[in-house]
Design a protein around this motif. Sequence first.
Motif, PDB file in Angstrom:
ATOM      1  N   ASP A  63       0.845  -1.192   0.000  1.00 54.17           N
ATOM      2  CA  ASP A  63       0.000   0.000   0.000  1.00 54.17           C
ATOM      3  C   ASP A  63       0.880   1.242   0.000  1.00 54.17           C
ATOM      4  O   ASP A  63       2.070   1.175   0.315  1.00 54.17           O
ATOM      5  N   PHE A  64       0.306   2.358  -0.380  1.00 52.64           N
ATOM      6  CA  PHE A  64       1.013   3.644  -0.309  1.00 52.64           C
ATOM      7  C   PHE A  64      -0.024   4.766  -0.199  1.00 52.64           C
ATOM      8  O   PHE A  64      -1.183   4.588  -0.570  1.00 52.64           O
ATOM      9  N   SER A  65       0.414   5.892   0.357  1.00 55.67           N
ATOM     10  CA  SER A  65      -0.490   7.029   0.556  1.00 55.67           C
ATOM     11  C   SER A  65      -0.090   8.199  -0.331  1.00 55.67           C
ATOM     12  O   SER A  65       1.091   8.377  -0.652  1.00 55.67           O
ATOM     13  N   LEU A  66      -1.094   8.971  -0.715  1.00 55.17           N
ATOM     14  CA  LEU A  66      -0.867  10.096  -1.618  1.00 55.17           C
ATOM     15  C   LEU A  66      -2.003  11.100  -1.461  1.00 55.17           C
ATOM     16  O   LEU A  66      -3.168  10.762  -1.698  1.00 55.17           O
ATOM     17  N   SER A  67      -1.689  12.305  -1.032  1.00 56.86           N
ATOM     18  CA  SER A  67      -2.653  13.415  -0.988  1.00 56.86           C
ATOM     19  C   SER A  67      -4.010  13.037  -0.410  1.00 56.86           C
ATOM     20  O   SER A  67      -5.054  13.316  -1.006  1.00 56.86           O
ATOM     21  N   GLY A  68      -4.001  12.393   0.759  1.00 58.19           N
ATOM     22  CA  GLY A  68      -5.263  12.061   1.406  1.00 58.19           C
ATOM     23  C   GLY A  68      -5.910  10.782   0.913  1.00 58.19           C
ATOM     24  O   GLY A  68      -7.057  10.477   1.264  1.00 58.19           O
ATOM     25  N   TYR A  69      -5.182  10.035   0.095  1.00 56.15           N
ATOM     26  CA  TYR A  69      -5.678   8.757  -0.420  1.00 56.15           C
ATOM     27  C   TYR A  69      -4.748   7.626  -0.019  1.00 56.15           C
ATOM     28  O   TYR A  69      -3.521   7.797   0.000  1.00 56.15           O
ATOM     29  N   ARG A  70      -5.328   6.477   0.298  1.00 58.95           N
ATOM     30  CA  ARG A  70      -4.547   5.265   0.527  1.00 58.95           C
ATOM     31  C   ARG A  70      -4.843   4.294  -0.622  1.00 58.95           C
ATOM     32  O   ARG A  70      -5.997   3.944  -0.861  1.00 58.95           O
ATOM     33  N   PHE A  71      -3.801   3.906  -1.338  1.00 60.03           N
ATOM     34  CA  PHE A  71      -3.928   2.907  -2.399  1.00 60.03           C
ATOM     35  C   PHE A  71      -3.505   1.556  -1.828  1.00 60.03           C
ATOM     36  O   PHE A  71      -2.420   1.438  -1.244  1.00 60.03           O
ATOM     37  N   ILE A  72      -4.361   0.571  -1.969  1.00 58.38           N
ATOM     38  CA  ILE A  72      -4.078  -0.773  -1.464  1.00 58.38           C
ATOM     39  C   ILE A  72      -4.060  -1.728  -2.651  1.00 58.38           C
ATOM     40  O   ILE A  72      -5.081  -1.906  -3.328  1.00 58.38           O
ATOM     41  N   ALA A  73      -2.897  -2.310  -2.922  1.00 57.96           N
ATOM     42  CA  ALA A  73      -2.721  -3.228  -4.048  1.00 57.96           C
ATOM     43  C   ALA A  73      -2.686  -4.664  -3.536  1.00 57.96           C
ATOM     44  O   ALA A  73      -1.834  -5.015  -2.720  1.00 57.96           O
ATOM     45  N   LYS A  97      -5.311  -2.351   7.142  1.00 61.83           N
ATOM     46  CA  LYS A  97      -4.992  -1.165   6.330  1.00 61.83           C
ATOM     47  C   LYS A  97      -6.224  -0.278   6.147  1.00 61.83           C
ATOM     48  O   LYS A  97      -6.119   0.954   6.134  1.00 61.83           O
ATOM     49  N   LEU A  98      -7.391  -0.891   6.008  1.00 57.46           N
ATOM     50  CA  LEU A  98      -8.632  -0.117   5.860  1.00 57.46           C
ATOM     51  C   LEU A  98      -8.899   0.695   7.127  1.00 57.46           C
ATOM     52  O   LEU A  98      -9.269   1.867   7.060  1.00 57.46           O
ATOM     53  N   LYS A 124      -9.160   8.571   2.134  1.00 61.01           N
ATOM     54  CA  LYS A 124     -10.055   7.801   1.273  1.00 61.01           C
ATOM     55  C   LYS A 124      -9.224   6.640   0.705  1.00 61.01           C
ATOM     56  O   LYS A 124      -8.001   6.759   0.575  1.00 61.01           O
ATOM     57  N   VAL A 125      -9.894   5.554   0.347  1.00 62.14           N
ATOM     58  CA  VAL A 125      -9.174   4.352  -0.105  1.00 62.14           C
ATOM     59  C   VAL A 125      -9.562   3.968  -1.526  1.00 62.14           C
ATOM     60  O   VAL A 125     -10.745   3.987  -1.896  1.00 62.14           O
ATOM     61  N   ILE A 126      -8.543   3.611  -2.320  1.00 61.79           N
ATOM     62  CA  ILE A 126      -8.749   2.979  -3.627  1.00 61.79           C
ATOM     63  C   ILE A 126      -8.044   1.626  -3.570  1.00 61.79           C
ATOM     64  O   ILE A 126      -6.838   1.554  -3.329  1.00 61.79           O
ATOM     65  N   VAL A 127      -8.822   0.563  -3.734  1.00 69.73           N
ATOM     66  CA  VAL A 127      -8.278  -0.797  -3.721  1.00 69.73           C
ATOM     67  C   VAL A 127      -8.021  -1.228  -5.167  1.00 69.73           C
ATOM     68  O   VAL A 127      -8.825  -0.929  -6.057  1.00 69.73           O
ATOM     69  N   MET A 128      -6.896  -1.910  -5.395  1.00 70.74           N
ATOM     70  CA  MET A 128      -6.558  -2.388  -6.734  1.00 70.74           C
ATOM     71  C   MET A 128      -6.258  -3.885  -6.660  1.00 70.74           C
ATOM     72  O   MET A 128      -5.623  -4.356  -5.723  1.00 70.74           O
ATOM     73  N   ASN A 129      -6.745  -4.620  -7.649  1.00 75.36           N
ATOM     74  CA  ASN A 129      -6.518  -6.062  -7.703  1.00 75.36           C
ATOM     75  C   ASN A 129      -6.585  -6.467  -9.171  1.00 75.36           C
ATOM     76  O   ASN A 129      -7.174  -5.747  -9.986  1.00 75.36           O
TER      77      ASN A 129
END
Length: 280
Positions: free
Chosen positions: A111-121, A175-176, A185-190
């Motif tokens: 995962d990584f964070s960017l400008s108020g977003y957490r991306f979870i791969a 992580k959530l 805010k979260v964006i999940v990627m799979n």
Amino acid sequence: MPSAPLFRFGVIADPQYADLAPNLTLNRYPAKSLGKLREAMEEFNRHDLAFVVTLGDIIDREWKSFDAILPVYEASRHRKHFLLGNHDFAVAPTHLGTVPARVGMSSAYYDFSLSGYRFIALDGNEISVFAPPEGDSRRQEAKDLMKALEIAGALNGQRWNGAIGDTQYDWLAAKLKEAKAAGEKVIVMNHYPIFPENGHNALNSDRLLALLAEHDHVVAYLNGHNHAGNFGVSDGTYFVNFKGMVDTEDTSAYAIVSVCEDRLEISGFGRETSRTLALR
């Protein structure tokens, strides 16, 4: 007046490169993906992007295919993130354990964070009949999941789908919560879709969908795998299935996502659909 983007990122799904003749039945042209990917990199380089993510199936098969396609990514001036798909493990058994390292990943999920977003791969291949080494108990676990889905009359109990294991599930849940506490805010990627119902969905899509439904800060779930593309909304989360780059002889598919305070703007190139997704 609509707010300006906080940041933008590029998305590629299923380039699935290999030096192979076209699969006319599936309308896939694996050898053409090098040219399509070069064009996508040129387009991405014209924009100010935070990163470019490939949602799995970098190759179609064969270890040597990585040697041809990975250098194309070097033309990108942006940070690169990869996820792995089922085809990335269509290699000799001796290479199965080193696929993540081959594409420069220190871990298959992160995962990584960017400008108020957490991306979870996520690593959707963890439990499958193709990614774990021969004899690994996770292969049997995948067969059991497939059997249960078949008995239930579900569409997705297919050998080309995978699932995440308990440790990764617990990591995702943690992580959530962590993102929620940080006000992100979260964006999940799979690689694998989990919604709407489809024959390409992860083997444990119901479990993942139920977990995400508990969290109102999960704004989107991005995936590939189903080359036709798909879209749905469940419990306020957008589920965006990007189309496969490898499909068709002379059209491509990729996108730029602009993340704004009040919306996600998806600008599709080639066959990819453009969408404006309002955030609650």
